[in-house]
Scaffold this active site. Structure first.
Site, PDB file in Angstrom:
ATOM      1  N   GLY A  33      65.485  -8.585  28.551  1.00  0.00           N
ATOM      2  CA  GLY A  33      64.671  -9.267  27.549  1.00  0.00           C
ATOM      3  C   GLY A  33      64.822  -8.697  26.153  1.00  0.00           C
ATOM      4  N   LEU A  35      65.559 -10.559  23.588  1.00  0.00           N
ATOM      5  CA  LEU A  35      66.904 -11.131  23.470  1.00  0.00           C
ATOM      6  C   LEU A  35      67.374 -11.213  22.017  1.00  0.00           C
ATOM      7  CD1 LEU A  35      66.364 -14.018  26.048  1.00  0.00           C
ATOM      8  CD2 LEU A  35      67.388 -11.767  26.444  1.00  0.00           C
ATOM      9  N   HIS A  36      68.664 -11.018  21.834  1.00  0.00           N
ATOM     10  CA  HIS A  36      69.282 -11.130  20.512  1.00  0.00           C
ATOM     11  C   HIS A  36      70.512 -12.013  20.620  1.00  0.00           C
ATOM     12  CE1 HIS A  36      72.071  -8.224  22.166  1.00  0.00           C
ATOM     13  NE2 HIS A  36      71.072  -7.363  22.368  1.00  0.00           N
ATOM     14  N   HIS A  39      72.915 -11.605  23.528  1.00  0.00           N
ATOM     15  CA  HIS A  39      72.506 -12.239  24.793  1.00  0.00           C
ATOM     16  C   HIS A  39      72.779 -13.749  24.743  1.00  0.00           C
ATOM     17  CE1 HIS A  39      69.539  -8.731  24.946  1.00  0.00           C
ATOM     18  NE2 HIS A  39      70.193  -8.610  26.076  1.00  0.00           N
ATOM     19  N   LYS A 151      79.422  -4.200  25.627  1.00  0.00           N
ATOM     20  CA  LYS A 151      78.817  -3.039  24.962  1.00  0.00           C
ATOM     21  C   LYS A 151      78.487  -1.978  26.013  1.00  0.00           C
ATOM     22  CE  LYS A 151      74.540  -2.620  23.697  1.00  0.00           C
ATOM     23  NZ  LYS A 151      73.953  -1.355  24.184  1.00  0.00           N
ATOM     24  N   GLN A 155      78.675  -0.016  32.626  1.00  0.00           N
ATOM     25  CA  GLN A 155      77.847  -0.892  33.477  1.00  0.00           C
ATOM     26  C   GLN A 155      78.669  -2.071  33.993  1.00  0.00           C
ATOM     27  OE1 GLN A 155      73.626  -2.199  32.736  1.00  0.00           O
ATOM     28  NE2 GLN A 155      74.628  -3.958  31.839  1.00  0.00           N
ATOM     29  N   MET A 186      74.997  -5.070  18.677  1.00  0.00           N
ATOM     30  CA  MET A 186      73.636  -5.577  18.887  1.00  0.00           C
ATOM     31  C   MET A 186      73.054  -4.981  20.160  1.00  0.00           C
ATOM     32  SD  MET A 186      73.557  -9.498  17.708  1.00  0.00           S
ATOM     33  CE  MET A 186      74.115  -9.940  16.072  1.00  0.00           C
ATOM     34  N   SER A 187      71.787  -4.596  20.074  1.00  0.00           N
ATOM     35  CA  SER A 187      71.095  -4.003  21.218  1.00  0.00           C
ATOM     36  C   SER A 187      69.605  -4.187  21.000  1.00  0.00           C
ATOM     37  CB  SER A 187      71.424  -2.504  21.273  1.00  0.00           C
ATOM     38  OG  SER A 187      70.490  -1.836  22.094  1.00  0.00           O
ATOM     39  N   ARG A 189      67.508  -2.109  21.714  1.00  0.00           N
ATOM     40  CA  ARG A 189      66.997  -0.801  21.259  1.00  0.00           C
ATOM     41  C   ARG A 189      67.159  -0.606  19.749  1.00  0.00           C
ATOM     42  NH1 ARG A 189      68.779   1.070  26.681  1.00  0.00           N
ATOM     43  NH2 ARG A 189      66.909   1.867  27.717  1.00  0.00           N
TER      44      ARG A 189
HETATM   45  O1  PAF Z   1      72.153  -4.477  30.591  1.00  0.00           O
HETATM   46  C1  PAF Z   1      70.975  -4.664  30.931  1.00  0.00           C
HETATM   47  O2  PAF Z   1      70.177  -5.285  30.212  1.00  0.00           O
HETATM   48  C2  PAF Z   1      70.491  -4.130  32.270  1.00  0.00           C
HETATM   49  O3  PAF Z   1      71.081  -2.916  32.563  1.00  0.00           O
HETATM   50  C3  PAF Z   1      70.671  -5.145  33.432  1.00  0.00           C
HETATM   51  C4  PAF Z   1      72.135  -5.448  33.693  1.00  0.00           C
HETATM   52  C5  PAF Z   1      69.945  -6.432  33.116  1.00  0.00           C
HETATM   53  C6  PAF Z   1      70.091  -4.566  34.721  1.00  0.00           C
HETATM   54  O4  PAF Z   1      68.732  -4.293  34.579  1.00  0.00           O
END
Ligand code: PAF
Length: 282
Positions: A33, A35-36, A39, A151, A155, A186-187, A189
């Site tokens: 969430g 969102l930017h 996303h 980014k 992951q 973009m993040s 955070r």
């Molecule tokens: O990248 C993220 O926002 C999170 O790590 C994810 C993939 C939604 C898992 O919680």
């Protein structure tokens, strides 16, 4: 049209079953969430690839360490739902934590070497939490395709391994990082940054792109590349968490760059107390 909100495991499963019965290709964009535009670009890619798009919005407690920002992670479900609507998303899955981790939940998904270095080393247990929640989302929503941003490069590799190794039947697609006009990745955070930290944070991508250019122009030495990036971070008063050049597939450190062997330069650094990550291909 406004997306339908699914809040329970039962609702998510019913949606997945119906989509499957109707022969729809479905795509999932997993998010936490706030969102930017980054996303939204993943959602648009999902829409290009599927008949139906689901976005999950869930701040996953199991991927945060005890001293990390789980409780203050920014949340804005109404604003996020409106953004999903603008991207043509069909459903938003936004469960409570107890719905996904009820009393007695005791299973975790653990990925091997890919999850050990870089953020895996600096944030113990982080990728166990990510692999677990992503596996659960895939099991519930049963997407044909899932779209993630580059980014979070490590992951992305971890999720690809989960999908492949557990034969989950989902194609995991990585999309280029979306950037602010000054290059900052973009993040969600970034919302934590003060004006001064925000200005200094742009040094991360500037340094990465300069390193990429040096490699393109006169094939640079890995140790020297890392030294220059470290100096750039220090000059901008950013505290390094790591700077590493790794093989883009195995994520193992590489000592030299070789033609035909894609490498990745990854950085994690703190601007004040906010941890930022970014990376580029070499
Ligand atoms: O990248 C993220 O926002 C999170 O790590 C994810 C993939 C939604 C898992 O919680």
């Amino acid at each position: 049209m406004h997306p339908v909100r699914l809040r329970t495991v039962a609702e998510a499963s019913a949606w997945a079953r119906a989509s499957c019965r109707e022969g729809r290709i479905t795509a999932l964009v997993p998010t936490m969430g706030y969102l930017h535009e980054g996303h939204l670009s993943l959602m648009r890619e999902a829409k290009r690839r599927a008949d139906r798009v689901a976005v999950s919005i869930f701040v996953n407690p199991t991927q945060f360490g005890p001293s990390e920002d789980f409780s203050r992670y920014p949340r804005d479900l109404d604003g996020d739902t409106a953004k999903c609507a603008s991207a043509g998303v069909d459903v938003v899955f936004c469960p409570e934590a107890a719905e996904l981790y009820p009393e007695g939940h005791q299973t975790r998904v653990e990925v091997g070497d890919l999850s050990k270095g870089l953020c895996g080393e600096k944030r113990p247990g982080h990728f166990r939490g990510v692999a677990t929640i992503v596996t659960k989302l895939f099991a519930l929503l049963r997407p044909d395709v899932a779209v993630f941003g580059e980014k979070d490069f490590q992951q992305l590799q971890v999720v690809k391994a989960v999908a492949r190794d557990l034969n989950l039947g989902v194609e995991v697609v990585g999309m280029p990082t979306h950037r602010e006009p000054d290059g900052l990745a973009m993040s969600s955070r970034n919302a934590y940054l003060s004006a001064d930290e925000r200005a200094r944070a742009a040094a991360i991508s500037r340094s990465l792109f300069a390193a990429q250019k040096r490699v393109k122009e006169y094939s640079a030495d890995v140790r020297q590349l890392v030294t220059v990036v470290r100096a750039d971070l220090a000059a901008a008063n950013l505290r390094e968490d790591y700077v590493e050049v790794v093989d883009a597939e195995t994520l193992k450190s590489v000592g030299e760059l070789r033609p035909g062997r894609p490498a990745r330069l990854l950085v994690a650094a703190y601007a004040g107390s906010t941890r930022l990550i970014d990376n580029v291909g070499l």
